[in-house]
Design a protein around this motif. Structure first.
Motif, short mmCIF file in Angstrom:
data_model
loop_
_atom_site.label_atom_id
_atom_site.label_comp_id
_atom_site.label_asym_id
_atom_site.label_seq_id
_atom_site.Cartn_x
_atom_site.Cartn_y
_atom_site.Cartn_z
N GLU A 196 0.83 -1.33 -0.09
CA GLU A 196 0.05 -0.07 -0.01
C GLU A 196 0.84 1.31 0.00
OE1 GLU A 196 -0.68 0.19 4.79
OE2 GLU A 196 -2.15 -0.61 3.63
N PRO A 197 0.45 2.42 -0.28
CA PRO A 197 1.32 3.55 -0.33
C PRO A 197 1.71 3.81 0.79
CG PRO A 197 -1.01 3.92 -1.58
CD PRO A 197 -1.15 2.84 -1.02
N ARG A 198 2.90 4.48 0.74
CA ARG A 198 3.49 5.05 2.00
C ARG A 198 4.39 6.41 1.76
NH1 ARG A 198 8.18 2.22 6.01
NH2 ARG A 198 8.41 4.10 7.32
N GLY A 199 4.08 7.23 2.20
CA GLY A 199 4.47 8.71 1.92
C GLY A 199 5.41 9.50 3.22
N MET A 200 5.89 10.40 2.90
CA MET A 200 6.52 11.22 3.60
C MET A 200 6.65 12.74 3.03
SD MET A 200 10.31 11.08 5.73
CE MET A 200 11.18 10.62 4.04
N VAL A 201 6.42 13.76 3.87
CA VAL A 201 6.55 15.04 3.33
C VAL A 201 7.62 15.80 4.10
CG1 VAL A 201 4.66 16.12 5.07
CG2 VAL A 201 5.16 17.29 2.78
N ALA A 202 8.36 16.41 3.35
CA ALA A 202 9.54 17.29 3.69
C ALA A 202 9.31 18.77 3.67
CB ALA A 202 10.64 17.12 3.00
N GLY A 234 -2.01 13.06 4.35
CA GLY A 234 -2.25 11.62 4.70
C GLY A 234 -0.86 10.55 5.03
N VAL A 235 0.12 11.41 5.75
CA VAL A 235 1.36 10.71 5.90
C VAL A 235 1.42 10.82 7.49
CG1 VAL A 235 2.59 11.20 3.72
CG2 VAL A 235 2.58 12.74 5.53
N ASP A 236 2.18 9.78 8.03
CA ASP A 236 2.74 9.82 9.28
C ASP A 236 4.25 10.05 9.68
OD1 ASP A 236 3.89 7.37 8.66
OD2 ASP A 236 2.25 6.16 9.55
N GLU A 237 5.00 10.56 8.72
CA GLU A 237 6.19 10.99 8.81
C GLU A 237 6.62 12.38 8.41
OE1 GLU A 237 10.80 9.37 8.36
OE2 GLU A 237 9.03 7.96 8.33
N VAL A 238 7.37 13.22 9.03
CA VAL A 238 7.74 14.51 8.30
C VAL A 238 9.28 14.67 8.44
CG1 VAL A 238 7.61 16.99 8.74
CG2 VAL A 238 5.58 15.59 9.10
N MET A 239 9.64 14.98 7.27
CA MET A 239 11.13 15.23 6.86
C MET A 239 11.58 16.80 7.37
SD MET A 239 13.93 13.70 4.46
CE MET A 239 14.35 12.45 5.45
N ILE A 240 12.48 17.21 8.44
CA ILE A 240 12.54 18.45 8.63
C ILE A 240 13.82 19.07 7.66
CG2 ILE A 240 13.24 19.96 10.26
CD1 ILE A 240 10.40 18.98 10.55
N GLN A 241 14.01 20.03 6.79
CA GLN A 241 14.80 20.86 6.29
C GLN A 241 15.03 21.91 6.94
OE1 GLN A 241 14.72 23.52 3.93
NE2 GLN A 241 16.36 23.22 2.57
N HIS A 242 16.01 22.77 6.89
CA HIS A 242 15.98 24.06 7.51
C HIS A 242 17.25 24.94 6.81
CE1 HIS A 242 19.74 23.55 9.64
NE2 HIS A 242 19.52 22.39 9.84
N LEU A 267 1.53 22.51 13.86
CA LEU A 267 1.61 22.82 12.49
C LEU A 267 2.11 21.64 11.82
CD1 LEU A 267 3.67 26.19 12.98
CD2 LEU A 267 1.12 25.81 11.78
N LEU A 268 3.10 20.74 12.26
CA LEU A 268 3.47 19.61 11.70
C LEU A 268 2.31 18.55 11.56
CD1 LEU A 268 7.09 18.94 13.12
CD2 LEU A 268 6.22 20.07 10.86
N GLU A 269 1.42 18.55 12.46
CA GLU A 269 0.50 17.54 12.46
C GLU A 269 -0.69 18.14 11.40
OE1 GLU A 269 -0.23 14.91 13.68
OE2 GLU A 269 1.13 14.81 15.68
N GLN A 270 -1.15 19.39 11.39
CA GLN A 270 -1.86 19.84 10.34
C GLN A 270 -1.36 19.41 8.77
OE1 GLN A 270 -3.04 24.18 10.80
NE2 GLN A 270 -2.17 23.75 12.58
N LEU A 271 -0.14 19.88 8.36
CA LEU A 271 0.38 19.37 7.17
C LEU A 271 0.55 18.03 6.77
CD1 LEU A 271 3.27 22.11 7.09
CD2 LEU A 271 1.10 22.29 6.21
N ALA A 272 0.94 17.07 7.72
CA ALA A 272 1.07 15.80 7.55
C ALA A 272 -0.44 15.30 7.31
CB ALA A 272 1.60 15.14 8.85
N ASP A 273 -1.63 15.54 8.13
CA ASP A 273 -2.77 15.44 8.07
C ASP A 273 -3.30 15.59 6.71
OD1 ASP A 273 -2.90 14.14 10.35
OD2 ASP A 273 -4.06 15.98 11.43
N ARG A 274 -2.94 16.77 6.08
CA ARG A 274 -3.37 17.37 4.82
C ARG A 274 -3.17 16.19 3.51
NH1 ARG A 274 -2.51 23.69 4.36
NH2 ARG A 274 -3.77 24.29 6.17
#
Length: 344
Positions: free
Chosen positions: A221-227, A311-319, A302-309
């Motif tokens: 099944e799909p598995r994603g992450m947002v940076a 549909g992922v359960d992992e966020v990668m941090i860039q700075h 904020l991170l929860e809001q963006l991840a929920d939009r």
């Protein structure tokens, strides 16, 4: 929710690439202790005076020996520059050095005409999406030894461990990258700090196109992450000030005047005419900032809001934090905000 890090190996003010790599190794060890899931390093070309991260497969060899449990990987190897077999061999070696904890993030990007010529990259590919899909498929086939017997590459093998191979990810910042990841049944990471407005469409394309039989050993099944570009400080106001270099750098990019060095916080605040406003704790439904900031309480929401939009359960941090100690402090506060389980 899991947190991960992508590191660009920025050259510190008055420093060298050696200093940048020392900071990257330090950041990886720090992220491991804090409980981050993975630590990726980036690939940029022709900007060695400001970004030393040109060759993730080399730097990851150092990180393999400096860490013990955190996953390490590329964010990303730019496939349009390279032979798929060579990429597979490099990441097979890395899997042998860090068995079972290597990610192979694959993306694409053109640099300046000069850097592309120096890399031997063809900038006039007839069908870029199909070329990218074919290169990723070839890497996966090499890694997993899945070419059919009649294929000319069937007798080729790559090194590795019993715990491998490296786990393939497709990285991108557009719906087309999401579609490619879905068609191949691979993991997908969207670069929300590059083109945030495409995030939801890209993940929709990923899920709509998803085929678990797209490549050998694909996901069920799909598995994603947002940076995302995100920084934290003790207060929302202090975090917004820490975010100033990211905002100033983006404005420089819009003007085509990036310069040789990342601005300090003071320089960025001066360029912007003042510190940025704090990121609001609740974003509008159609709002996806290029960078966010906040206290631990604010940034977690904020991170929860963006991840929920998406549909992922992992966020990668860039700075874009020029001071190394400030960057480590931000990572520590982000770990606190998301209640990560640290490692001894």
């Amino acid at each position: 929710m899991d947190l991960s890090v992508v590191d660009l190996s920025p050259v510190p003010r008055g420093g060298t690439a050696a200093d940048a790599f020392e900071n990257t190794v330090d950041a990886a060890k720090h992220a491991e202790r804090l409980g981050y899931e993975r630590f990726w390093v980036a690939e940029h070309h022709g900007m060695g005076d400001r970004l030393a991260g040109t060759t993730p497969e080399v730097l990851l060899g150092r990180l393999a020996g400096a860490t013990e449990s955190i996953r390490i990987g590329s964010g990303a190897v730019l496939m349009n520059h390279y032979s798929p077999f060579k990429v597979a061999e490099s990441f097979g070696v890395l899997d042998g050095l860090a068995p079972g904890r290597v990610d192979l993030g694959m993306g694409r990007a053109n640099g300046s005409p000069a850097s592309d010529r120096a890399l031997g990259t063809d900038r006039r590919v007839e069908n870029p999406n199909e070329d990218h899909r074919e290169r990723i498929t070839a890497v996966v086939n090499h890694l997993r030894g899945d070419y059919p017997a009649e294929h000319p590459y069937s007798d080729l093998s790559v090194p590795g461990s019993d715990s491998g191979p490296a786990v393939p990810w497709v990285l991108g910042s557009s719906p087309s990258s999401g579609e490619i990841a879905g068609e191949l049944g691979l993991r997908y990471c969207f670069a929300g700090f590059i083109r945030p407005g495409f995030a939801e469409r890209a993940f929709a394309a990923y899920r709509e196109a998803f085929d678990p039989d797209g490549t050998p050993g694909g996901l069920d099944e799909p598995r994603g992450m947002v940076a995302v570009n995100a920084v934290a400080a003790e207060t929302d106001e202090a975090a917004a000030r820490r975010r100033a270099p990211a905002e100033a750098t983006f404005r420089r990019m819009q003007r085509g005047e990036l310069g040789d060095e990342t601005p300090t916080v003071e320089e960025a605040v001066d360029e912007l005419g003042g510190a940025p406003d704090p990121t609001p704790a609740t974003l509008d439904d159609d709002e996806w900032p290029r960078s966010i900031s906040g206290s631990p309480e604010t940034i977690s929401g904020l991170l929860e809001q963006l991840a929920d939009r998406v549909g992922v359960d992992e966020v990668m941090i860039q700075h874009t934090v020029p001071d190394h100690e400030d960057a480590l402090d931000s990572h520590a506060l982000l770990a606190e905000a998301m209640d990560l389980d640290g490692r001894e």
